[in-house]
Design a protein around this motif. Structure first.
Motif, mmCIF file in Angstrom:
data_model
loop_
_atom_site.group_PDB
_atom_site.id
_atom_site.type_symbol
_atom_site.label_atom_id
_atom_site.label_comp_id
_atom_site.label_asym_id
_atom_site.label_seq_id
_atom_site.Cartn_x
_atom_site.Cartn_y
_atom_site.Cartn_z
ATOM 1 N N UNK A 1 -41.011 -28.739 40.466
ATOM 2 C CA UNK A 1 -41.979 -28.199 39.742
ATOM 3 C C UNK A 1 -43.020 -27.372 40.292
ATOM 4 N N UNK A 2 -43.230 -26.308 39.792
ATOM 5 C CA UNK A 2 -44.383 -25.586 40.223
ATOM 6 C C UNK A 2 -45.469 -25.314 39.020
ATOM 7 N N UNK A 3 -46.602 -25.996 39.540
ATOM 8 C CA UNK A 3 -47.640 -26.243 38.490
ATOM 9 C C UNK A 3 -48.717 -25.286 38.895
ATOM 10 N N UNK A 4 -49.466 -24.691 37.801
ATOM 11 C CA UNK A 4 -50.599 -23.966 37.790
ATOM 12 C C UNK A 4 -51.002 -23.433 36.407
ATOM 13 N N UNK A 5 -52.170 -23.041 36.364
ATOM 14 C CA UNK A 5 -52.643 -22.704 35.075
ATOM 15 C C UNK A 5 -52.153 -21.192 35.133
ATOM 16 N N UNK A 6 -52.282 -20.535 33.733
ATOM 17 C CA UNK A 6 -51.811 -19.327 33.524
ATOM 18 C C UNK A 6 -52.639 -18.445 34.353
ATOM 19 N N UNK A 7 -52.089 -17.456 35.016
ATOM 20 C CA UNK A 7 -52.419 -16.794 36.175
ATOM 21 C C UNK A 7 -52.530 -17.184 37.313
ATOM 22 N N UNK A 8 -51.802 -18.382 37.618
ATOM 23 C CA UNK A 8 -52.114 -19.026 38.937
ATOM 24 C C UNK A 8 -51.115 -18.393 39.809
ATOM 25 N N UNK A 9 -50.060 -17.365 39.717
ATOM 26 C CA UNK A 9 -49.047 -16.729 40.419
ATOM 27 C C UNK A 9 -47.694 -17.110 40.244
ATOM 28 N N UNK A 10 -47.484 -18.305 39.275
ATOM 29 C CA UNK A 10 -46.161 -18.892 39.387
ATOM 30 C C UNK A 10 -45.026 -17.606 38.947
ATOM 31 N N UNK A 11 -45.014 -16.980 37.854
ATOM 32 C CA UNK A 11 -44.237 -16.025 37.531
ATOM 33 C C UNK A 11 -44.140 -14.795 38.630
ATOM 34 N N UNK A 12 -45.298 -14.489 39.274
ATOM 35 C CA UNK A 12 -45.164 -13.490 40.393
ATOM 36 C C UNK A 12 -44.198 -13.880 41.454
ATOM 37 N N UNK A 13 -44.608 -15.342 41.799
ATOM 38 C CA UNK A 13 -43.606 -16.000 42.842
ATOM 39 C C UNK A 13 -42.195 -15.862 42.667
ATOM 40 N N UNK A 14 -41.748 -16.295 41.406
ATOM 41 C CA UNK A 14 -40.390 -16.174 41.083
ATOM 42 C C UNK A 14 -39.865 -14.924 40.886
ATOM 43 N N UNK A 15 -40.526 -13.774 40.684
ATOM 44 C CA UNK A 15 -39.971 -12.469 40.679
ATOM 45 C C UNK A 15 -39.798 -12.027 42.225
#
Length: 301
Positions: free
Chosen positions: A32-46
Motif C-alpha cells: 500500500x502507498x498511503x498519503x493524502x491527496x497531493x502527496x505524490x502517489x500518482x506522480x510516483x506511479x507515472x
C-alpha cells in the motif's frame, strides 16, 4: 526479492515538488502507498511506468531502469489509473480485448484472457453492454480488468476504491487481495483512506508532501497495544464500577470500556466481574494500533 526500488527520486514542477528524494524498496505481495491527496502517489506511479521523467534520482521496476526501459516495464506491468478514462460507446469485452492486444497479445489470446479477467472481476454477465451504461463500481472493475488482461507480473492500482459505496469498496478490496494471493501478481495500490490498506496489504509505505514518512510490514504498523476493549449487552456502568474497584484503569468510550492492561490479572478481573454481575460479554479484544495513528504521529515529527 525486490519488485521495485527508488533512490533519491525527485520530481519538481514549477509550483510544487511532487517527490522529494524518495528512496524505497518494495518486495512481492500487496504493498500500500498511503498519503493524502497531493502527496505524490500518482506522480510516483507515472515515473515508475516511464511515463514521466524524474528531476533527479533513479529507479528500477522488475530489474528494469525507469529512465531507459519504460516500454519494457509497461509490457510486463498493469496500470489502473485514478481518473475516468473509459470509452462510453463500446462494451467491456471490446475494450479489454483491445487493451490486451495493445499489450502484445494476439487477438484470439486477448479474447480468451478478456473473458477470464471479466469473470474474475464480476462482470462476465454484463461484458457485452456499453460501458457508458455502467455504474461507477462496474467502471472501476473494467479498469481493473484491463490492467490484468495481459497477465502482468506487477500491477499499479491508483485509488481503486474512489467513488465506491461501502459495499463496492469491500468488494474491490477483496478483489485486490485475491490478485496478490490467488493470482500471484504483485500489487502496488494507492489510497488516502488509511484503514482500507490494513485489510489487504502486506507492506505499507507512507508518504507526505513527496517525502517518505515510513515503510514497514503491516504487522509493524498494527502492533498490539496495552489496551483491551470490553463490550457487554447491558450493565456497562456496573461493570466499569466493579473493574475500578478491582484496581483497573477504565475509560468509557460509547458502548465500549477501554482498559489499560497491567498483566494477566486485567483479563482475570474482566472475567470475574462479568461472571459476578451475570452479564453477557459481546467483545473482549486487545487493541491494535492503526495505520492512521502511525501516520498522525509521523506527520507531527
Amino acid at each position: 526479492m525486490t519488485i521495485l526500488t527508488t533512490e533519491g527520486l525527485t520530481k519538481r514542477f514549477p509550483q510544487v515538488t511532487a517527490l522529494d528524494r524518495l528512496s524505497v524498496n518494495v518486495g512481492p505481495g500487496v504493498t500500500g502507498l498511503v498519503g493524502a491527496n497531493g502527496a505524490g502517489k500518482s506522480t510516483l506511479i507515472k515515473i515508475l511506468l516511464g511515463l514521466v521523467e524524474p528531476t533527479e534520482g533513479t529507479g528500477r521496476v522488475l530489474g528494469m531502469d525507469i529512465a531507459t526501459q519504460g516500454p519494457e516495464i509497461r509490457r510486463v506491468t498493469g496500470y489502473m489509473p485514478e481518473h475516468e478514462c473509459l470509452p462510453p460507446d463500446i462494451s467491456a469485452t471490446e475494450f479489454v480485448v483491445h487493451m490486451g492486444q495493445m499489450s502484445g497479445l494476439p487477438r484470439a489470446a486477448a479474447r480468451e484472457r478478456a473473458a477470464d479477467v471479466l469473470r474474475h472481476v464480476g462482470l462476465y454477465e454484463e461484458r457485452y453492454r456499453a460501458i457508458g451504461g455502467y455504474s461507477t463500481g462496474m467502471r472501476q472493475r473494467v479498469k481493473l480488468a484491463q490492467a490484468l488482461v495481459h497477465d502482468p507480473k506487477l500491477v499499479f492500482l491508483d485509488e481503486p476504491t474512489n467513488g465506491l459505496d461501502p459495499q463496492g469498496r469491500d468488494e474491490m478490496l477483496a478483489l485486490i487481495r485475491r490478485i496478490g494471493t490467488e493470482f500471484g501478481i504483485s500489487v502496488l495500490v494507492t489510497s488516502h483512506l488509511l484503514g482500507e490498506l490494513e485489510r489487504v496489504c502486506d507492506h505499507v509505505i507512507v508518504i507526505d508532501g513527496g517525502r517518505l514518512l515510513r515503510s514497514s510490514d503491516i504487522g509493524d504498523f498494527t502492533q498490539a497495544t496495552q489496551t483491551i476493549t470490553v463490550e457487554v449487552e447491558e450493565g456497562q456502568e456496573p461493570l466499569a464500577a466493579r473493574l475500578t474497584e478491582l484496581g483497573e484503569t477504565v475509560t468509557v468510550h460509547g458502548r465500549l470500556l477501554l482498559l489499560s492492561v497491567r498483566g494477566d490479572e486485567t483479563f482475570d478481573a474482566v472475567r470475574d466481574a462479568v461472571c459476578d454481575l451475570s452479564l453477557n460479554l459481546v467483545r473482549l479484544e486487545q487493541g491494535r494500533q492503526r495505520i492512521e495513528d502511525v501516520f498522525r504521529e509521523n506527520a507531527h515529527v
